[in-house]
Design an enzyme around this catalytic site. Structure first.
Site, PDB file in Angstrom:
ATOM      1  N   GLY A 102       0.823  -1.202   0.000  1.00  0.00           N
ATOM      2  CA  GLY A 102       0.000   0.000   0.000  1.00  0.00           C
ATOM      3  C   GLY A 102       0.856   1.251   0.000  1.00  0.00           C
ATOM      4  O   GLY A 102       1.789   1.377   0.803  1.00  0.00           O
TER       5      GLY A 102
ATOM      6  N   GLY B  19      -0.465   4.329   0.394  1.00  0.00           N
ATOM      7  CA  GLY B  19      -1.340   5.390   0.897  1.00  0.00           C
ATOM      8  C   GLY B  19      -0.585   6.206   1.931  1.00  0.00           C
ATOM      9  O   GLY B  19       0.656   6.248   1.930  1.00  0.00           O
ATOM     10  N   PHE B  20      -1.336   6.842   2.835  1.00  0.00           N
ATOM     11  CA  PHE B  20      -0.689   7.682   3.843  1.00  0.00           C
ATOM     12  C   PHE B  20       0.271   6.873   4.702  1.00  0.00           C
ATOM     13  O   PHE B  20       1.350   7.338   5.058  1.00  0.00           O
ATOM     14  CB  PHE B  20      -1.748   8.340   4.731  1.00  0.00           C
ATOM     15  CG  PHE B  20      -2.467   9.447   4.040  1.00  0.00           C
ATOM     16  CD1 PHE B  20      -1.863  10.678   3.877  1.00  0.00           C
ATOM     17  CD2 PHE B  20      -3.744   9.263   3.540  1.00  0.00           C
ATOM     18  CE1 PHE B  20      -2.516  11.713   3.231  1.00  0.00           C
ATOM     19  CE2 PHE B  20      -4.413  10.291   2.897  1.00  0.00           C
ATOM     20  CZ  PHE B  20      -3.795  11.518   2.739  1.00  0.00           C
ATOM     21  N   GLY B  21      -0.121   5.656   5.055  1.00  0.00           N
ATOM     22  CA  GLY B  21       0.725   4.824   5.895  1.00  0.00           C
ATOM     23  C   GLY B  21       1.948   4.320   5.136  1.00  0.00           C
ATOM     24  O   GLY B  21       3.088   4.610   5.501  1.00  0.00           O
TER      25      GLY B  21
ATOM     26  N   VAL C 253      -2.109  -7.107  -4.438  1.00  0.00           N
ATOM     27  CA  VAL C 253      -1.775  -8.229  -3.560  1.00  0.00           C
ATOM     28  C   VAL C 253      -3.042  -9.022  -3.269  1.00  0.00           C
ATOM     29  O   VAL C 253      -4.063  -8.446  -2.857  1.00  0.00           O
ATOM     30  CB  VAL C 253      -1.157  -7.703  -2.242  1.00  0.00           C
ATOM     31  CG1 VAL C 253      -0.907  -8.840  -1.272  1.00  0.00           C
ATOM     32  CG2 VAL C 253       0.132  -6.956  -2.540  1.00  0.00           C
TER      33      VAL C 253
ATOM     34  N   GLU D  22     -19.262  17.449   3.539  1.00  0.00           N
ATOM     35  CA  GLU D  22     -18.480  18.170   2.528  1.00  0.00           C
ATOM     36  C   GLU D  22     -19.095  18.009   1.138  1.00  0.00           C
ATOM     37  O   GLU D  22     -19.202  18.978   0.379  1.00  0.00           O
ATOM     38  CB  GLU D  22     -17.022  17.689   2.561  1.00  0.00           C
ATOM     39  CG  GLU D  22     -16.329  18.191   3.827  1.00  0.00           C
ATOM     40  CD  GLU D  22     -14.924  17.660   4.078  1.00  0.00           C
ATOM     41  OE1 GLU D  22     -14.246  18.223   4.945  1.00  0.00           O
ATOM     42  OE2 GLU D  22     -14.516  16.692   3.441  1.00  0.00           O
TER      43      GLU D  22
ATOM     44  N   ASP E 274      -5.789   2.395   8.224  1.00  0.00           N
ATOM     45  CA  ASP E 274      -7.206   2.018   8.343  1.00  0.00           C
ATOM     46  C   ASP E 274      -7.404   0.532   8.607  1.00  0.00           C
ATOM     47  O   ASP E 274      -8.460   0.114   9.077  1.00  0.00           O
ATOM     48  CB  ASP E 274      -7.948   2.387   7.047  1.00  0.00           C
ATOM     49  CG  ASP E 274      -8.206   3.881   6.926  1.00  0.00           C
ATOM     50  OD1 ASP E 274      -7.839   4.625   7.863  1.00  0.00           O
ATOM     51  OD2 ASP E 274      -8.771   4.303   5.898  1.00  0.00           O
TER      52      ASP E 274
ATOM     53  N   ALA F 105      -6.085  10.009   8.339  1.00  0.00           N
ATOM     54  CA  ALA F 105      -4.736  10.111   7.790  1.00  0.00           C
ATOM     55  C   ALA F 105      -3.659  10.315   8.873  1.00  0.00           C
ATOM     56  O   ALA F 105      -2.616   9.634   8.837  1.00  0.00           O
ATOM     57  CB  ALA F 105      -4.687  11.224   6.742  1.00  0.00           C
TER      58      ALA F 105
HETATM   59  C1  LIG Z   1     -13.615  10.439   0.941  1.00  0.00           C
HETATM   60  C2  LIG Z   1     -12.634  10.373   2.078  1.00  0.00           C
HETATM   61  C3  LIG Z   1     -12.327  11.527   2.774  1.00  0.00           C
HETATM   62  C4  LIG Z   1     -11.427  11.482   3.843  1.00  0.00           C
HETATM   63  N1  LIG Z   1     -11.146  12.643   4.505  1.00  0.00           N
HETATM   64  C5  LIG Z   1     -10.244  12.617   5.503  1.00  0.00           C
HETATM   65  C6  LIG Z   1      -9.883  13.837   6.163  1.00  0.00           C
HETATM   66  O1  LIG Z   1     -10.410  14.917   5.851  1.00  0.00           O
HETATM   67  N2  LIG Z   1      -8.947  13.768   7.148  1.00  0.00           N
HETATM   68  C7  LIG Z   1      -8.356  12.571   7.506  1.00  0.00           C
HETATM   69  O2  LIG Z   1      -7.501  12.563   8.378  1.00  0.00           O
HETATM   70  N3  LIG Z   1      -8.689  11.423   6.908  1.00  0.00           N
HETATM   71  C8  LIG Z   1      -9.612  11.411   5.920  1.00  0.00           C
HETATM   72  N4  LIG Z   1      -9.943  10.246   5.296  1.00  0.00           N
HETATM   73  C9  LIG Z   1      -9.370   8.990   5.791  1.00  0.00           C
HETATM   74  C10 LIG Z   1      -7.964   8.794   5.294  1.00  0.00           C
HETATM   75  O3  LIG Z   1      -7.896   8.987   3.903  1.00  0.00           O
HETATM   76  C11 LIG Z   1      -7.515   7.376   5.675  1.00  0.00           C
HETATM   77  O4  LIG Z   1      -7.610   7.231   7.054  1.00  0.00           O
HETATM   78  C12 LIG Z   1      -6.089   7.117   5.223  1.00  0.00           C
HETATM   79  O5  LIG Z   1      -6.007   7.181   3.823  1.00  0.00           O
HETATM   80  C13 LIG Z   1      -5.625   5.741   5.701  1.00  0.00           C
HETATM   81  O6  LIG Z   1      -4.315   5.516   5.244  1.00  0.00           O
HETATM   82  P1  LIG Z   1      -3.850   4.047   4.854  1.00  0.00           P
HETATM   83  O7  LIG Z   1      -2.413   4.150   4.501  1.00  0.00           O
HETATM   84  O8  LIG Z   1      -4.268   3.087   5.904  1.00  0.00           O
HETATM   85  O9  LIG Z   1      -4.720   3.674   3.579  1.00  0.00           O
HETATM   86  P2  LIG Z   1      -4.855   4.422   2.188  1.00  0.00           P
HETATM   87  O10 LIG Z   1      -4.339   5.803   2.238  1.00  0.00           O
HETATM   88  O11 LIG Z   1      -6.261   4.206   1.772  1.00  0.00           O
HETATM   89  O12 LIG Z   1      -3.891   3.588   1.243  1.00  0.00           O
HETATM   90  C14 LIG Z   1      -4.109   2.252   0.941  1.00  0.00           C
HETATM   91  C15 LIG Z   1      -3.304   1.925  -0.304  1.00  0.00           C
HETATM   92  O13 LIG Z   1      -3.350   0.522  -0.491  1.00  0.00           O
HETATM   93  C16 LIG Z   1      -3.533   0.250  -1.858  1.00  0.00           C
HETATM   94  N5  LIG Z   1      -4.160  -1.063  -1.981  1.00  0.00           N
HETATM   95  C17 LIG Z   1      -5.421  -1.419  -1.661  1.00  0.00           C
HETATM   96  N6  LIG Z   1      -5.613  -2.722  -1.897  1.00  0.00           N
HETATM   97  C18 LIG Z   1      -4.445  -3.205  -2.372  1.00  0.00           C
HETATM   98  C19 LIG Z   1      -4.006  -4.488  -2.789  1.00  0.00           C
HETATM   99  N7  LIG Z   1      -4.812  -5.544  -2.758  1.00  0.00           N
HETATM  100  N8  LIG Z   1      -2.754  -4.619  -3.239  1.00  0.00           N
HETATM  101  C20 LIG Z   1      -1.912  -3.558  -3.287  1.00  0.00           C
HETATM  102  N9  LIG Z   1      -2.270  -2.324  -2.893  1.00  0.00           N
HETATM  103  C21 LIG Z   1      -3.522  -2.156  -2.433  1.00  0.00           C
HETATM  104  C22 LIG Z   1      -4.425   1.382  -2.342  1.00  0.00           C
HETATM  105  O14 LIG Z   1      -4.309   1.552  -3.751  1.00  0.00           O
HETATM  106  C23 LIG Z   1      -3.874   2.557  -1.563  1.00  0.00           C
HETATM  107  O15 LIG Z   1      -2.872   3.239  -2.261  1.00  0.00           O
HETATM  108  C24 LIG Z   1     -10.838  10.253   4.217  1.00  0.00           C
HETATM  109  C25 LIG Z   1     -11.137   9.090   3.504  1.00  0.00           C
HETATM  110  C26 LIG Z   1     -12.030   9.160   2.440  1.00  0.00           C
HETATM  111  C27 LIG Z   1     -12.356   7.906   1.674  1.00  0.00           C
END
Ligand SMILES: Cc1cc2nc3c(=O)[nH]c(=O)nc-3n(C[C@H](O)[C@H](O)[C@H](O)COP(=O)(O)OP(=O)(O)OC[C@H]3O[C@@H](n4cnc5c(N)ncnc54)[C@H](O)[C@@H]3O)c2cc1C
Length: 414
Positions: free
Chosen positions: A4, A6-8, A72, A166, A296, A312
């Site tokens: 992933g 994402g933010f993490g 994955v 929003e 998440d 995030a």
């Molecule tokens: C519409 C919306 C608005 C939001 N607004 C806010 C806000 O204002 N403030 C805030 O703090 N948080 C907000 N959030 C929440 C925040 O975005 C999440 O808490 C944060 O992104 C979690 O980070 P993460 O790294 O766990 O997952 P993510 O950032 O979601 O990253 C997960 C990554 O894993 C990848 N992935 C998924 N499945 C697979 C797989 N099978 N194989 C390989 N890669 C994969 C995805 O492509 C993605 O890049 C919002 C979320 C959404 C949906």
């Protein structure tokens, strides 16, 4: 191996870039999405590439970090390997799982088939296409001398959390900026915006005064706010509310929440009710110190045993923690103390010059001040100078001209 970007995941990879380890980041997309601004893409305020960046570009200066584009689909904890749907297998010494969450349908019939989710960039573009297509279809009907079905211009948003608030607020801007100004054959006042929330207030995590402020701001913008209203079913023609009331609508935007990514079930047998993976105080899988779960997907808890919110800053702070603990294992330096989340505050915007924000310990902002704080923080958090500059220019343009430039219909229909 980091699953992933994402933010993490991204923050783990960046932190490990200067440590003597080889890092491989695997993501199903070749880009990182700034999810807090997805709703602006959905409502034509920003374009998709304003809020996303190629993962390879973000990490290109970090020579020890490699990127794999792949989905994955399984993790073998015994063999210490991960496998992608495209046939790539990677073995690891340390694994960080940060694949995030997916839209939750809460078992409500029709959500997956008929509602528009807002979790990914393609989701946001789909919502934008759909809304703009509804306007165009109503226009064609009006030109033929007909009366558009009210359902065509009824937009229902489900979920009164920050995303739902929003989206509803921005839809009011869209009605004013696009429908009223450019579709001269349609009566924009006939367009209906409804925000439905099962609880008896919006913005559960906020102070009651801010919740009420947000509700009043939405109502002032012409949004019908239906509190204490659960959804029973969704069909192509509309929504059935608890109690049997029907709300005919062609557009239903689902902002009711997420559940953890299903990949979590490859890691443990027993997940939390919302599908998260239990972790220990260092965010490791119990009994598997080489596997860390963050963001998440992780069921990390605060001192009082409450699950941390899926936000995030939680994912980012967890990323720094696991990178520090991997670094300490590799270098022999002392490791970090058990993970503790530092909550700096939360915010939500309702539209032009209106937002609510609360910061620790007891600072609350609303109206223009809250909005400026919201704008500033989101600009700082966006990744990449180019995205920041684009977003700043777009916001300034939208603010000064009341226009919304990013409204190409990129496919017909849904
Ligand atoms: C519409 C919306 C608005 C939001 N607004 C806010 C806000 O204002 N403030 C805030 O703090 N948080 C907000 N959030 C929440 C925040 O975005 C999440 O808490 C944060 O992104 C979690 O980070 P993460 O790294 O766990 O997952 P993510 O950032 O979601 O990253 C997960 C990554 O894993 C990848 N992935 C998924 N499945 C697979 C797989 N099978 N194989 C390989 N890669 C994969 C995805 O492509 C993605 O890049 C919002 C979320 C959404 C949906």
């Amino acid at each position: 191996v980091v699953l992933g970007a994402g933010f993490g995941g991204l923050n783990v990879a960046k932190d490990l870039a200067d440590v003597p380890v080889d890092v491989v980041v695997v993501d199903a997309n070749n880009f990182h999405t700034f999810q807090p601004l997805l709703y602006q893409v959905a409502t034509a305020g920003l374009g998709p590439d304003d809020i996303a960046q190629p993962v390879r570009r973000i990490l290109r200066r970090h020579r020890s970090v490699d990127v794999v584009l792949g989905r994955v689909d399984s993790i073998d904890l015994e063999a210490r390997s991960v496998h992608t749907a495209e046939g790539v297998a990677l073995t690891y010494d340390h694994l960080v799982v940060a694949v995030g969450a997916v839209t939750a349908d809460y078992g409500i019939p029709g959500v997956n088939e008929h509602a528009l989710g807002l979790k990914t960039l393609p989701d946001a573009v789909r919502v934008r296409n759909h809304i703009l297509n509804c306007f165009e279809e109503a226009n064609r009907i009006a030109l033929r001398g007909g009366q558009p079905d009210p359902a065509l211009l009824t937009f229902v948003v489900v979920g009164g959390g920050p995303t739902g608030v929003e989206v509803a607020g921005e839809l009011a801007e869209v009605r004013r900026a696009i429908l009223a100004k450019e579709f001269r054959d349609i009566d924009a006042s006939g367009a209906r915006l409804v925000l439905v929330e099962a609880a008896d207030h919006l913005l559960r995590a906020f102070h009651p005064r801010l919740r009420e402020r947000a509700r009043r701001a939405l109502v002032a913008r012409g949004v019908e706010v239906r509190l204490g209203t659960a959804i029973e079913q969704i069909s192509e023609g509309g929504v059935v509310l608890a109690g049997g009331e029907e709300l005919p609508a062609r557009t239903l935007i689902w902002a009711a929440g997420v559940r953890a990514h299903p990949l979590g079930s490859s890691l443990v047998g027993e997940l939390t009710a919302d599908g998260r993976v239990p972790v220990d105080e260092h965010l490791c899988l119990p009994g598997r110190p080489e596997v860390r779960v963050i963001g998440d997907l992780a069921a990390a808890r605060d001192r009082r045993g409450r699950l941390l919110p899926q936000l995030a800053p939680v994912a980012i702070q967890e990323a720094h923690h696991v990178a520090a603990s991997i670094t300490s294992e590799v270098t022999g330096r002392p490791g970090p103390k058990p993970f503790q989340y530092r909550d700096r505050g939360i915010m939500a915007t309702i539209g032009r010059s209106e937002a609510v924000a609360q910061f620790r310990p007891n600072v609350r902002l609303s109206g223009f001040l809250g909005w400026v704080a919201w704008l500033g923080l989101h600009l700082i958090e966006l990744i990449g100078f180019r995205n920041r500059a684009n977003v700043l220019v777009n916001w300034a343009w939208n603010y000064l001209t009341y226009d919304r430039g990013a409204r190409l219909i990129l496919e017909n229909g849904r």
